[in-house]
Write a protein that holds these residues in place. Sequence first.
Motif, PDB file in Angstrom:
ATOM      1  N   VAL A   2       0.866  -1.174   0.000  1.00 29.13           N
ATOM      2  CA  VAL A   2       0.000   0.000   0.000  1.00 29.13           C
ATOM      3  C   VAL A   2       0.903   1.224   0.000  1.00 29.13           C
ATOM      4  O   VAL A   2       1.844   1.307   0.792  1.00 29.13           O
ATOM      5  CB  VAL A   2      -0.924   0.039   1.241  1.00 29.13           C
ATOM      6  N   ILE A  26      -4.178   2.759   7.468  1.00 31.63           N
ATOM      7  CA  ILE A  26      -4.596   1.705   6.551  1.00 31.63           C
ATOM      8  C   ILE A  26      -5.460   0.740   7.352  1.00 31.63           C
ATOM      9  O   ILE A  26      -5.080   0.319   8.453  1.00 31.63           O
ATOM     10  CB  ILE A  26      -3.377   0.941   5.971  1.00 31.63           C
ATOM     11  N   ILE A  28      -7.728  -2.923   7.183  1.00 30.49           N
ATOM     12  CA  ILE A  28      -7.975  -4.146   6.429  1.00 30.49           C
ATOM     13  C   ILE A  28      -8.905  -5.063   7.228  1.00 30.49           C
ATOM     14  O   ILE A  28      -8.700  -5.294   8.423  1.00 30.49           O
ATOM     15  CB  ILE A  28      -6.656  -4.884   6.117  1.00 30.49           C
ATOM     16  N   ASN A  32     -13.454  -9.890   5.254  1.00 29.31           N
ATOM     17  CA  ASN A  32     -14.526  -9.072   4.667  1.00 29.31           C
ATOM     18  C   ASN A  32     -15.896  -9.337   5.287  1.00 29.31           C
ATOM     19  O   ASN A  32     -16.906  -9.351   4.603  1.00 29.31           O
ATOM     20  CB  ASN A  32     -14.593  -9.284   3.144  1.00 29.31           C
ATOM     21  N   PHE A  97     -11.381  -2.889   2.976  1.00 24.66           N
ATOM     22  CA  PHE A  97     -10.201  -2.032   2.902  1.00 24.66           C
ATOM     23  C   PHE A  97     -10.619  -0.579   3.025  1.00 24.66           C
ATOM     24  O   PHE A  97     -11.674  -0.178   2.527  1.00 24.66           O
ATOM     25  CB  PHE A  97      -9.494  -2.236   1.553  1.00 24.66           C
ATOM     26  N   ASP A  98      -9.786   0.187   3.665  1.00 24.61           N
ATOM     27  CA  ASP A  98      -9.952   1.633   3.680  1.00 24.61           C
ATOM     28  C   ASP A  98      -8.601   2.271   3.948  1.00 24.61           C
ATOM     29  O   ASP A  98      -7.688   1.632   4.466  1.00 24.61           O
ATOM     30  CB  ASP A  98     -10.966   2.083   4.733  1.00 24.61           C
ATOM     31  N   SER A 131     -14.317  -2.340  -0.387  1.00 27.88           N
ATOM     32  CA  SER A 131     -13.823  -3.685  -0.665  1.00 27.88           C
ATOM     33  C   SER A 131     -12.812  -3.649  -1.799  1.00 27.88           C
ATOM     34  O   SER A 131     -12.938  -2.835  -2.715  1.00 27.88           O
ATOM     35  CB  SER A 131     -14.975  -4.618  -1.064  1.00 27.88           C
TER      36      SER A 131
END
Length: 169
Positions: A2, A26, A28, A32, A97-98, A131
């Motif tokens: 990243v 970051i 994660i 999900n 993810f963000d 995502s």
Amino acid sequence: FVGVRVLDGNLFNDSANTWEDDSVEIYIDANNNKSTTYDSFDRQYVKGYNDTGLSGIGSQTGVVHSWAAITGGYSVEMAIPWSNLGVTGAAGLTMGFDVGYNDDDNAGTRDSQAVWWGTINNYNNTSAFGSVVLQAAGGTNTPTNTAPPTNTPTNTPVGPTNTPTNTSV
């Protein structure tokens, strides 16, 4: 891997907490599941401007991280091993993810925060993460994501409204 580039003319690293200074976050959610609490598959990594350390939530084992000054700001890079996330990378794997950044413009605490997809509650809640879908090497990217949520202004005018009129002399 990243990488984040932050353009900011006022950079500070003077607080006890990394997130109160100029820094990148970051997030994660490796399985999900978009949970409202962090579980063993969720991570937050916080890397500060002019900071050698890495902080956050969850394991940081094996994460290689760095920052560098760039014209008009700084950049952050992280290499996060699959072993840290508890999943195996493969084509088709979808992860939450963000990414966000914290901004300190006056040598105090954080003045603002911006995130790519989620909310200011990303540090304890993965439900609003975006995502990412892993593609096969050399594969074609066919996006399936919908547009990010939109903010609808809720401000309403207060006081009189001036409506100019055109008068001829």
